[in-house]
Write a protein that holds these residues in place. Structure first.
Motif, short mmCIF file in Angstrom:
data_model
loop_
_atom_site.label_atom_id
_atom_site.label_comp_id
_atom_site.label_asym_id
_atom_site.label_seq_id
_atom_site.Cartn_x
_atom_site.Cartn_y
_atom_site.Cartn_z
N PHE A 64 0.97 -1.25 -0.04
CA PHE A 64 0.11 -0.03 -0.14
C PHE A 64 0.81 1.32 -0.08
O PHE A 64 0.55 2.19 -0.55
N ALA A 65 2.13 1.08 0.45
CA ALA A 65 3.01 2.28 0.59
C ALA A 65 4.29 1.91 -0.06
O ALA A 65 4.97 1.21 0.34
N LYS A 66 4.51 2.62 -1.30
CA LYS A 66 5.56 2.33 -1.92
C LYS A 66 6.64 3.34 -1.70
O LYS A 66 7.85 3.15 -1.94
N ALA B 286 -2.25 -0.73 13.09
CA ALA B 286 -3.27 -0.51 12.13
C ALA B 286 -4.12 -1.50 12.44
O ALA B 286 -5.36 -1.62 12.43
N VAL B 287 -3.64 -2.93 12.65
CA VAL B 287 -4.45 -3.89 12.72
C VAL B 287 -5.04 -3.84 14.36
O VAL B 287 -6.23 -4.27 14.25
N THR C 142 -2.92 -11.92 8.33
CA THR C 142 -2.84 -10.72 7.73
C THR C 142 -1.49 -10.17 7.49
O THR C 142 -0.59 -10.44 8.36
N PHE C 143 -1.25 -9.63 6.24
CA PHE C 143 0.07 -9.21 6.07
C PHE C 143 0.31 -7.80 5.42
O PHE C 143 -0.56 -7.26 5.11
N SER C 144 1.75 -7.34 5.43
CA SER C 144 1.87 -6.23 4.70
C SER C 144 3.31 -6.25 4.33
O SER C 144 4.27 -6.73 4.82
N CYS C 145 3.42 -6.07 2.86
CA CYS C 145 4.94 -6.41 2.26
C CYS C 145 5.44 -4.81 2.04
O CYS C 145 6.37 -4.68 1.13
N SER C 146 4.86 -3.74 2.41
CA SER C 146 5.37 -2.45 2.40
C SER C 146 6.66 -2.18 3.32
O SER C 146 6.54 -2.45 4.47
N GLN C 147 7.81 -2.09 2.62
CA GLN C 147 9.10 -1.68 3.13
C GLN C 147 8.71 -0.59 4.26
O GLN C 147 9.29 -0.61 5.08
N ALA C 148 8.32 0.57 3.74
CA ALA C 148 8.19 1.78 4.31
C ALA C 148 7.20 1.68 5.45
O ALA C 148 7.26 2.55 6.68
N ASP D 215 6.38 8.86 1.91
CA ASP D 215 5.30 10.07 2.10
C ASP D 215 3.80 9.22 1.85
O ASP D 215 2.94 9.91 1.90
N ALA D 216 3.96 8.06 1.67
CA ALA D 216 2.45 7.38 1.33
C ALA D 216 1.95 6.56 2.41
O ALA D 216 1.00 5.75 2.67
N VAL D 217 2.91 6.57 3.61
CA VAL D 217 2.73 5.55 5.05
C VAL D 217 1.28 5.99 5.36
O VAL D 217 0.70 5.00 5.92
N LYS D 218 1.19 7.19 5.64
CA LYS D 218 -0.44 7.48 6.60
C LYS D 218 -1.53 6.88 5.60
O LYS D 218 -2.24 6.23 6.28
N ASN D 219 -1.65 7.21 4.55
CA ASN D 219 -2.84 6.52 3.77
C ASN D 219 -2.57 4.96 3.74
O ASN D 219 -3.58 4.30 3.69
N ALA D 220 -1.33 4.48 3.78
CA ALA D 220 -1.19 2.95 3.50
C ALA D 220 -1.83 2.59 5.10
O ALA D 220 -2.54 1.31 4.85
N LEU D 221 -1.51 3.07 5.93
CA LEU D 221 -1.99 2.71 7.52
C LEU D 221 -3.39 2.62 7.39
O LEU D 221 -4.09 1.74 7.83
N ARG D 222 -4.01 3.88 6.77
CA ARG D 222 -5.61 3.70 6.87
C ARG D 222 -6.24 2.46 6.12
O ARG D 222 -7.25 1.99 6.34
N GLY D 223 -5.47 2.21 4.92
CA GLY D 223 -5.86 1.37 4.14
C GLY D 223 -5.73 -0.12 4.78
O GLY D 223 -6.68 -0.93 4.76
N TYR D 224 -4.67 -0.48 5.58
CA TYR D 224 -4.46 -1.51 6.22
C TYR D 224 -5.50 -1.73 7.44
O TYR D 224 -6.26 -2.57 7.53
#
Ligand code: SAH
Length: 423
Positions: free
Chosen positions: A331-333, A379-380, A364-370, A336-345
């Motif tokens: 979700f976060a490449k 987030a979970v 449940t997984f996250s593969c976003s390095q950031a 600066d996209a981390v905040k939105n990614a956390l909302r998505g998770y």
């Protein structure tokens, strides 16, 4: 050779074996040329020296915030057998890990910095290696790397190069970014020269084996090198939990988790991915391993729609599951996209938790390095709190042994997962 001279004290991270030199750490570049205006070319080998001219190492020059990726510390020239040494060492690690067996010929041979080769990925599928360069330096060395793979890995006879999407966007590169570097389609082994688009054989019927399960690998059209090897150990854990359960594999791609769940004795398995191409692959993989198995259904659908029960025409008529796997794309490449990614998770996990029967399990997984472990867990946690159910952590998961993390390069850690018991 060009020398990169660092500012005072900027050698410290390199002395601690961190393999990146940031552009802000550089005082000046001393070229191996009389022309004062010339610049190093992207991908050139350069020496890195401290402000007092102590030799630190040698690496590939890049344009961007990471200016040099170090290949070797403390030497000013690469040994002639450099690629052979590194690739053979990586192969020996995979052998020692027990990943090369008759029932398993799918594994990652080179995981960038984790195998001391920054910017290089090599995945092995049976007799074929799929190689990706993330830097121009690695692109320029592709032929030497291919030779070292063929010499070091006795099972591999073909090397396919797939760097169209991984090389820096604007980098000027010579030669093809995609195509065979070597194939054994004629015997004895024939070396082919790029461009080879017209010679690309059909990968439709190419199969590789992971823990005794067959997977069709479509490296030509597929994502990354064709398959997500990094979930192997986590899939095996799903198999252990699947018996008698109604399972949902969300973001299934080639259906790895689905196959392990079927083998583990699941009552039913629903696989969902937004991409029809992915669904075609899942169907092919299920048909190969579990022909005519009525337990499996696949849906090309958006995850949020599916989990919101907007899609009500499930063939299986299941509205709640005993086991759900959520393995979304990054979700976060970027940072600066981390905040939105956390909302998505948070959103997607809340939806999944709502669809789990009491006593059910969520992988449940996250593969976003950031997004780091703690942020993902938070987030979970927020998702669980939002739904208001008792949730316990059974396992904390991560990337497997053939995706090693160089201890001096913590940025190499990217995959994290939680297995939750939902009351
Ligand atoms: N779990 C897979 C890898 C998942 S990769 C495995 O083990 O191999 C992420 C997948 O999510 C991709 O196949 C992509 O097509 C899919 N995807 C991306 N956005 C999606 C969405 N909004 N809804 C459903 N699937 C999506």
């Amino acid at each position: 050779m060009t020398s990169v001279i660092l500012k005072p004290h900027k050698e410290e991270s390199l002395l601690r074996r961190h393999p990146w030199v940031f552009s802000g750490a550089i005082a000046r570049v001393v070229l191996d040329s009389d022309d004062p205006n010339s610049q190093p070319q992207e991908g050139d080998l350069v020496q890195v020296r401290s402000s007092v001219d102590a030799l630190l190492g040698i690496g590939h020059w890049q344009v961007g915030s990471i200016a040099v990726r170090i290949l070797a510390f403390g030497i000013d020239e690469l040994p002639v057998d450099f690629w052979h040494q590194r690739i053979l060492a990586a192969y020996k690690v995979r052998q020692a890990l027990g990943l090369i067996r008759p029932d398993n010929n799918t594994y990652r041979l080179i995981h960038g910095e984790g195998d001391f080769l920054p910017g290089l990925i090599v995945d092995i599928y049976a007799d074929t290696a799929v190689m990706q360069a993330h830097s121009v330096g690695m692109h320029r060395c592709r032929q030497a790397i291919e030779e070292a793979i063929i010499d070091s890995v006795p099972e591999v006879h073909n090397v396919y190069y797939k760097s169209e999407d991984t090389l820096p966007f604007k980098a000027p590169v010579e030669g093809e970014k995609v195509g065979w570097l070597i194939t054994n389609d004629q015997s004895p082994k024939t070396k082919l020269i790029a461009p080879l688009r017209q010679r690309i054989t059909n990968s439709d019927e190419f199969w590789s084996t992971e823990n005794g399960l067959s997977f069709r690998i479509d490296w030509l059209r597929g994502q990354k090198t064709g398959f997500f090897i990094d979930q192997r150990e986590n899939r095996a854990l799903v198999e252990r939990y699947a018996r008698g359960k109604d399972v949902l594999n969300m973001f299934c791609y080639t259906g790895g988790f689905s196959l392990y769940a079927l083998r583990g004795g699941a009552k039913s398995v629903d696989s969902v991915d937004v991409s029809q191409k992915a669904i075609d692959l899942v169907e092919a993989n299920v048909a190969k391993n579990f022909p005519d198995d009525p337990r499996h259904h696949a849906y090309a659908a958006d995850a949020f729609d599916f989990l919101s029960e907007k899609i009500t025409n499930h063939k299986s008529q299941i509205t709640h599951y005993d086991l759900i796997i959520l393995d979304p794309p990054a979700f976060a490449k970027h940072r600066d996209a981390v905040k939105n990614a956390l909302r998505g998770y948070q959103r997607i996990n809340a939806k999944a938790i709502q669809m789990i029967r009491p006593g059910g399990i969520l992988f449940t997984f996250s593969c976003s390095q950031a997004v780091d472990k703690e942020a993902f867990r938070l987030a979970v946690f927020s998702a669980a709190a939002q739904v208001g159910r008792n949730v316990r952590i059974l396992h904390q998961l991560h990337q497997p042994q053939d995706h090693p993390i160089n201890i001096y390069h913590p940025e190499g850690e990217y995959l994290k997962g939680l297995v939750l018991y939902i009351e």
